[in-house]
Write an enzyme that holds these catalytic residues in place. Structure first.
Site, short mmCIF file in Angstrom:
data_model
loop_
_atom_site.label_atom_id
_atom_site.label_comp_id
_atom_site.label_asym_id
_atom_site.label_seq_id
_atom_site.Cartn_x
_atom_site.Cartn_y
_atom_site.Cartn_z
N THR A 185 0.83 -1.21 0.00
CA THR A 185 0.00 0.00 0.00
C THR A 185 0.86 1.25 0.00
O THR A 185 1.87 1.30 0.67
CB THR A 185 -0.83 0.00 1.31
OG1 THR A 185 -1.71 -1.09 1.26
CG2 THR A 185 -1.59 1.29 1.51
N ARG A 213 -14.23 -7.46 1.10
CA ARG A 213 -13.38 -7.06 2.23
C ARG A 213 -12.81 -5.65 2.00
O ARG A 213 -12.33 -5.31 0.94
CB ARG A 213 -12.24 -8.07 2.39
CG ARG A 213 -11.27 -7.77 3.53
CD ARG A 213 -10.06 -7.01 3.09
NE ARG A 213 -9.03 -6.90 4.14
CZ ARG A 213 -7.96 -6.12 4.07
NH1 ARG A 213 -7.75 -5.40 2.99
NH2 ARG A 213 -7.08 -6.07 5.04
N ASP A 216 -7.93 -1.16 6.22
CA ASP A 216 -7.78 0.11 6.96
C ASP A 216 -7.57 1.32 6.05
O ASP A 216 -7.86 2.45 6.44
CB ASP A 216 -6.56 0.02 7.89
CG ASP A 216 -5.27 -0.21 7.09
OD1 ASP A 216 -5.26 -1.14 6.24
OD2 ASP A 216 -4.30 0.53 7.29
N THR A 236 0.48 0.85 6.77
CA THR A 236 0.53 -0.21 5.77
C THR A 236 0.60 -1.54 6.51
O THR A 236 0.95 -1.59 7.68
CB THR A 236 1.74 -0.03 4.84
OG1 THR A 236 1.74 -1.07 3.85
CG2 THR A 236 3.05 -0.07 5.59
C1 SD4 Z 1 -5.10 -3.43 3.74
N1 SD4 Z 1 -3.38 -2.05 4.68
O1 SD4 Z 1 -6.00 -3.47 2.91
C2 SD4 Z 1 -3.97 -2.51 3.45
C3 SD4 Z 1 -3.06 -3.16 2.48
C4 SD4 Z 1 -1.74 -3.43 2.91
O2 SD4 Z 1 -0.33 -5.23 3.30
O3 SD4 Z 1 -1.00 -2.55 3.29
N2 SD4 Z 1 -1.43 -4.72 2.88
O4 SD4 Z 1 -5.09 -4.13 4.75
#
Ligand code: SD4
Length: 325
Positions: A185, A213, A216, A236
């Site tokens: 992210t 789904r 955050d 992230t």
């Molecule tokens: C999520 N935080 O959708 C984001 C994506 C991410 O490792 O950073 N994944 O959970």
């Protein structure tokens, strides 16, 4: 990239454990305590190119909110990046569903979640912020709004992402791996030359997640939070655990209490570790923050999280300090 890449190690709850790079580590810690403006920081290695995009605006005296939008759009447009925008890994049914948000210095914020077929969800989120009385639009409603705003629909599933998904389907085991491919992210926070803070966060979410789904990243207070009196933070990693502690908001509130950006990020990580002792070893979360003075810092659960910094004096990728296991 600057060759002054810095490695700062940490021990469990031990604060800075300055080792081989002691002098540069101390210099870095001091520098980040002091701060400067304008400055932009963003998550992971792809943050270097994203920061270049943001810097085009910040270096000319532009607004932080415009800089963060333009900055993360660089990453959204990169089809080789499998965690953001076009080319993002799909859910387990093969749909690329995107989440993004943006927040400015006046607490204005906009967000989209579970958005399909638009490669720049952050730009749609900006329109939600600027053109609607709402903060968040999701799914079909977000899609309809994006269409009304003139955004172009396109297929976001690249042949490479499709092939990787089909390979995943052979076992179909959902167990997100820590720091997979080490790019993730993009969360970006910036302080402009007028001293105003803004942030943006955009993602395709956890690879092979359940259909519907949302993590955050599009949630104001979890994946991103900005308070122009204090600072800004982004996250992230596995979003479920960022949401549980309302991570970005927590970090801004800790900075309000006088913590440095790094200390605030570390405390948020330590909260996850303490509350979820059976989970944290198998998941990664990284936080990145900036304060009103332009000081910055980051902290993650595990080694491997890095972040990009761009200012008049710095253009580099820094390894975040981490808790370890
Ligand atoms: C999520 N935080 O959708 C984001 C994506 C991410 O490792 O950073 N994944 O959970």
């Amino acid at each position: 990239m600057s060759n002054r890449r810095k490695f700062i190690k940490s021990s469990i709850y031990g604060g800075l454990a300055v080792s081989t790079a002691s002098l540069s580590s101390v210099a870095c810690a001091t520098q980040t305590e002091v701060g400067e403006k304008p400055i932009v920081v963003s998550t992971w290695k792809h943050g270097m190119e994203a920061n270049d995009g943001a810097w085009k605006i910040l270096s000319k005296g532009g607004k932080a909110v415009d800089a963060v939008e333009q900055g993360v759009m660089v990453t959204e447009a990169d089809p080789t990046n499998t965690t953001v925008g076009i080319g993002g890994a799909p859910d387990r049914d093969g749909n690329v569903t995107l989440d993004a948000c943006i927040m400015d210095e006046n607490d204005n914020c906009g967000s989209v979640a579970f958005l399909q077929n638009f490669k720049h969800p952050v730009a749609v989120a900006r329109k939600v912020m600027d053109e609607t009385p709402h903060v968040m639009l999701v799914g079909e409603g977000a899609k309809r709004f994006a269409n009304e705003q003139g955004f172009k629909e396109e297929n976001l599933l690249t042949p490479q992402s499709e092939a990787a998904w089909k390979k995943w389907l052979e076992k179909g085991n959902y167990q997100p791996e820590i720091n997979v491919e080490n790019h993730d992210t993009i969360g970006m926070v910036a302080l402009d030359s007028n001293g105003n803070l803004s942030g943006a966060c955009t993602t395709s979410g956890a690879a092979y997640k359940m259909h519907g789904r949302v993590g955050d990243s599009p949630i104001i207070g979890a994946g991103l939070f900005v308070d122009n009196e204090v600072g800004a933070a982004t996250a992230t990693g596995l979003g479920e655990f960022v949401i549980k502690i309302c991570g970005a908001h927590m970090i801004v509130e800790l900075m309000r209490q006088g913590k440095s950006p790094m200390q605030a990020c570390r405390e948020a990580v330590e909260r996850i570790v303490r509350k979820y002792p059976n989970d944290y070893k198998n998941l990664q979360v990284g936080f990145l923050a900036i304060n009103k003075a332009g000081a910055y810092g980051a902290y993650s659960i595990h080694q491997g999280f890095d972040y990009a910094v761009r200012s008049n004096t710095t253009n580099e990728l820094i390894d975040a300090q981490f808790f370890g296991s």
